[in-house]
Motif scaffolding. Sequence first.
Motif: not given
Length: 70
Positions: A38-45, A56-70
């Motif tokens: 029950s968590h979000q995961h992004y696999q990187i090289d 080589n870090i990809p654009n992670l805007k969509k992955f982190f779009k729901d991250v809250r300030d806390q």
Amino acid sequence: MISIIGIGNGASNIAKNFAAYPQYDVYTLSDRESSPESHQHYQIDSFEEPEKYEENIPNLKKFFKDVRDQ
């Protein structure tokens, strides 16, 4: 809700422990595949040198779009 972000294999393993609690949103980035939890995961090289991760870090805007300030 509090967002927990684990970057790297070790930090991701620690962060995954918070997924058991409903008050946390957990995001992990690592070079390992994630089991369906029950968590979000992004696999990187995987790279030998830390500078390669920065180059080589990809654009992670969509992955982190729901991250809250806390």
